[in-house]
Design a protein around this motif. Sequence first.
Motif, PDB file in Angstrom:
ATOM      1  N   GLY A  88      44.072  29.377  -4.645  1.00  0.00           N
ATOM      2  CA  GLY A  88      43.082  30.002  -3.278  1.00  0.00           C
ATOM      3  C   GLY A  88      42.026  28.833  -2.984  1.00  0.00           C
ATOM      4  O   GLY A  88      41.248  29.404  -2.458  1.00  0.00           O
ATOM      5  N   ILE A  89      42.221  27.824  -3.545  1.00  0.00           N
ATOM      6  CA  ILE A  89      40.974  26.676  -3.070  1.00  0.00           C
ATOM      7  C   ILE A  89      41.613  26.204  -2.032  1.00  0.00           C
ATOM      8  O   ILE A  89      42.739  25.510  -1.955  1.00  0.00           O
ATOM      9  CB  ILE A  89      40.815  25.770  -4.347  1.00  0.00           C
ATOM     10  N   ASP A  90      40.811  25.878  -0.913  1.00  0.00           N
ATOM     11  CA  ASP A  90      41.043  25.195   0.334  1.00  0.00           C
ATOM     12  C   ASP A  90      41.010  23.648   0.114  1.00  0.00           C
ATOM     13  O   ASP A  90      40.144  22.882   0.150  1.00  0.00           O
ATOM     14  CB  ASP A  90      40.254  25.719   1.491  1.00  0.00           C
ATOM     15  N   ALA A  91      42.104  22.960  -0.642  1.00  0.00           N
ATOM     16  CA  ALA A  91      41.949  21.606  -1.147  1.00  0.00           C
ATOM     17  C   ALA A  91      42.694  20.768  -0.412  1.00  0.00           C
ATOM     18  O   ALA A  91      43.650  20.996   0.535  1.00  0.00           O
ATOM     19  CB  ALA A  91      42.292  21.684  -2.503  1.00  0.00           C
ATOM     20  N   GLU A 123      36.713  38.790 -12.937  1.00  0.00           N
ATOM     21  CA  GLU A 123      36.369  38.533 -11.611  1.00  0.00           C
ATOM     22  C   GLU A 123      35.026  39.052 -11.339  1.00  0.00           C
ATOM     23  O   GLU A 123      34.313  38.168 -10.319  1.00  0.00           O
ATOM     24  CB  GLU A 123      37.375  39.282 -10.550  1.00  0.00           C
ATOM     25  N   ALA A 124      34.532  40.041 -11.769  1.00  0.00           N
ATOM     26  CA  ALA A 124      32.989  40.476 -11.569  1.00  0.00           C
ATOM     27  C   ALA A 124      32.107  39.569 -12.054  1.00  0.00           C
ATOM     28  O   ALA A 124      30.956  39.221 -11.588  1.00  0.00           O
ATOM     29  CB  ALA A 124      32.972  41.857 -12.335  1.00  0.00           C
ATOM     30  N   ALA A 125      32.387  38.828 -13.224  1.00  0.00           N
ATOM     31  CA  ALA A 125      31.440  37.972 -13.846  1.00  0.00           C
ATOM     32  C   ALA A 125      31.329  36.829 -12.973  1.00  0.00           C
ATOM     33  O   ALA A 125      30.410  36.178 -12.745  1.00  0.00           O
ATOM     34  CB  ALA A 125      32.081  37.471 -15.325  1.00  0.00           C
ATOM     35  N   LEU A 126      32.571  36.170 -12.842  1.00  0.00           N
ATOM     36  CA  LEU A 126      32.686  35.325 -11.723  1.00  0.00           C
ATOM     37  C   LEU A 126      31.964  35.333 -10.338  1.00  0.00           C
ATOM     38  O   LEU A 126      31.462  34.472  -9.688  1.00  0.00           O
ATOM     39  CB  LEU A 126      33.950  34.621 -11.460  1.00  0.00           C
ATOM     40  N   GLU A 127      31.924  36.534  -9.721  1.00  0.00           N
ATOM     41  CA  GLU A 127      31.454  36.902  -8.669  1.00  0.00           C
ATOM     42  C   GLU A 127      29.646  37.017  -8.898  1.00  0.00           C
ATOM     43  O   GLU A 127      29.067  36.543  -7.940  1.00  0.00           O
ATOM     44  CB  GLU A 127      31.668  38.290  -8.135  1.00  0.00           C
ATOM     45  N   GLY A 128      29.510  37.384 -10.011  1.00  0.00           N
ATOM     46  CA  GLY A 128      28.206  37.389 -10.473  1.00  0.00           C
ATOM     47  C   GLY A 128      27.420  36.142 -10.460  1.00  0.00           C
ATOM     48  O   GLY A 128      26.392  35.598  -9.837  1.00  0.00           O
ATOM     49  N   VAL A 129      28.153  35.081 -10.872  1.00  0.00           N
ATOM     50  CA  VAL A 129      28.057  33.586 -10.961  1.00  0.00           C
ATOM     51  C   VAL A 129      27.603  33.348  -9.470  1.00  0.00           C
ATOM     52  O   VAL A 129      26.762  32.493  -9.238  1.00  0.00           O
ATOM     53  CB  VAL A 129      29.081  32.820 -11.647  1.00  0.00           C
ATOM     54  N   SER A 159      37.399  29.451  -5.474  1.00  0.00           N
ATOM     55  CA  SER A 159      38.360  30.028  -4.420  1.00  0.00           C
ATOM     56  C   SER A 159      37.406  31.469  -3.931  1.00  0.00           C
ATOM     57  O   SER A 159      37.783  31.964  -2.978  1.00  0.00           O
ATOM     58  CB  SER A 159      39.344  30.865  -4.998  1.00  0.00           C
ATOM     59  N   LEU A 160      36.176  31.604  -4.287  1.00  0.00           N
ATOM     60  CA  LEU A 160      35.436  32.632  -4.269  1.00  0.00           C
ATOM     61  C   LEU A 160      34.537  32.431  -2.790  1.00  0.00           C
ATOM     62  O   LEU A 160      34.151  30.997  -2.532  1.00  0.00           O
ATOM     63  CB  LEU A 160      34.567  33.121  -4.938  1.00  0.00           C
ATOM     64  N   ASP A 161      34.298  33.284  -1.987  1.00  0.00           N
ATOM     65  CA  ASP A 161      33.346  32.986  -0.904  1.00  0.00           C
ATOM     66  C   ASP A 161      32.079  32.396  -0.951  1.00  0.00           C
ATOM     67  O   ASP A 161      31.591  32.799  -1.988  1.00  0.00           O
ATOM     68  CB  ASP A 161      33.366  34.100  -0.224  1.00  0.00           C
ATOM     69  N   GLY A 162      31.909  31.533  -0.516  1.00  0.00           N
ATOM     70  CA  GLY A 162      30.480  30.635  -0.929  1.00  0.00           C
ATOM     71  C   GLY A 162      30.475  29.643  -1.848  1.00  0.00           C
ATOM     72  O   GLY A 162      29.317  28.909  -1.846  1.00  0.00           O
TER      73      GLY A 162
END
Length: 384
Positions: A88-91, A186-192, A223-226
């Motif tokens: 999911g990483i735009d590499a 996923e929730a933890a990484l979104e928190g990061v 891969s997360l937005d932002g």
Amino acid sequence: MSDAYDFSERIGRVAPSATLAISNLAAEKEAEGADIVDLSVGEPDFDTPENIVEAGKDALDAGHTGYTSSNGIPQLKEAIAEKLRGTGIDADADEVIVTPGGKQALYETFQTLIDDGDEVVLLDPAWVSYEAMAKLAGADLSRVDLAPHGFQLEPALDQLAETVSDDTELLVVNSPSNPTGAVFSEAALEGVRDLAVEHDVAVISDEIYEQITYDADHLSLASLDGMADRTVTINGFSKAYSMTGWRLGYLHATEEFVGQAGKLHSHSVSCAVNFVQRAGVEALENTDESVTEMRDAFRDRRDLLVDLFDEHGVDVDVGDGAFYMMIPVDEDDQAWCEAAIEEASVACVPGSAFNAPGYARISYAASEERLREAVDRLVSNDLL
């Protein structure tokens, strides 16, 4: 005789690796004839898959023994970029630096981002080299303790939010984790992500164990937005492909970051080994079956250890990745580990090395027979 060396203040900031110190002690005792069950080193006990070995030999036979372009051969950088796109990483290949081991990728990242006095946030228990590399770069450390939360990040997000601020320069995330085996949700990484964006913080995402997961899915932070423009993704070939001695890793970040880190890379290691890079292409393209076999074996060993510890009343937090487990021991974990190797001939690493006193890290990169033997020895010597 006088000492002609005037050692730098920088080198005085760090101590030798506690993991390697225990491993060296185990090797010394084995050389003296002792039968040591070595559960201290983070090294798969499997041979490098044969197709990778043959690719390395073929590269040698073809004469690939000279320097390569500093950031890596195009074939490997493209294979890495393709692999990252699968997570999911735009590499792009130009956003990759191939390094001699994941440690070099980490070192270059710390040196590229950190000035004296910059704040680096670590999630404890944390792999020992993060602290060393941060200190070598002159960082001030802040830490978030995950031990009270079963080594998981999600329940500690409030504490992380109290720690990360506009003064934070860098946050280090390692999932799956060494030394705990925890896979962050996923929730933890979104928190990061939310904290990193809010406070404009760069993040190291060390994903060296990403292919060794069991009952949880790995998620790449970039891969997360932002996060694409503020994450340095670290990975390598040592763990998933049992290529520790080949020394092959990589980092992925923006082209701007690669341009800056590439300066340090070119002036330090020049490039990763030519024929090893070509074996790396083979690893990425044709080794899925071997990775699955190793992962299944690690899962079986983890489950065996959980059952064995449960039989002896030892409650452990079960990780969903890597091949490590933190077991609760005496408050003086250093003394416990010394007793384990001296009295039971079992090598473990003190939890205090990872800023987790009261625990010992064991690696289950050993056969089921040896794992049973280790637990039996610890029990018979009243260490469990």
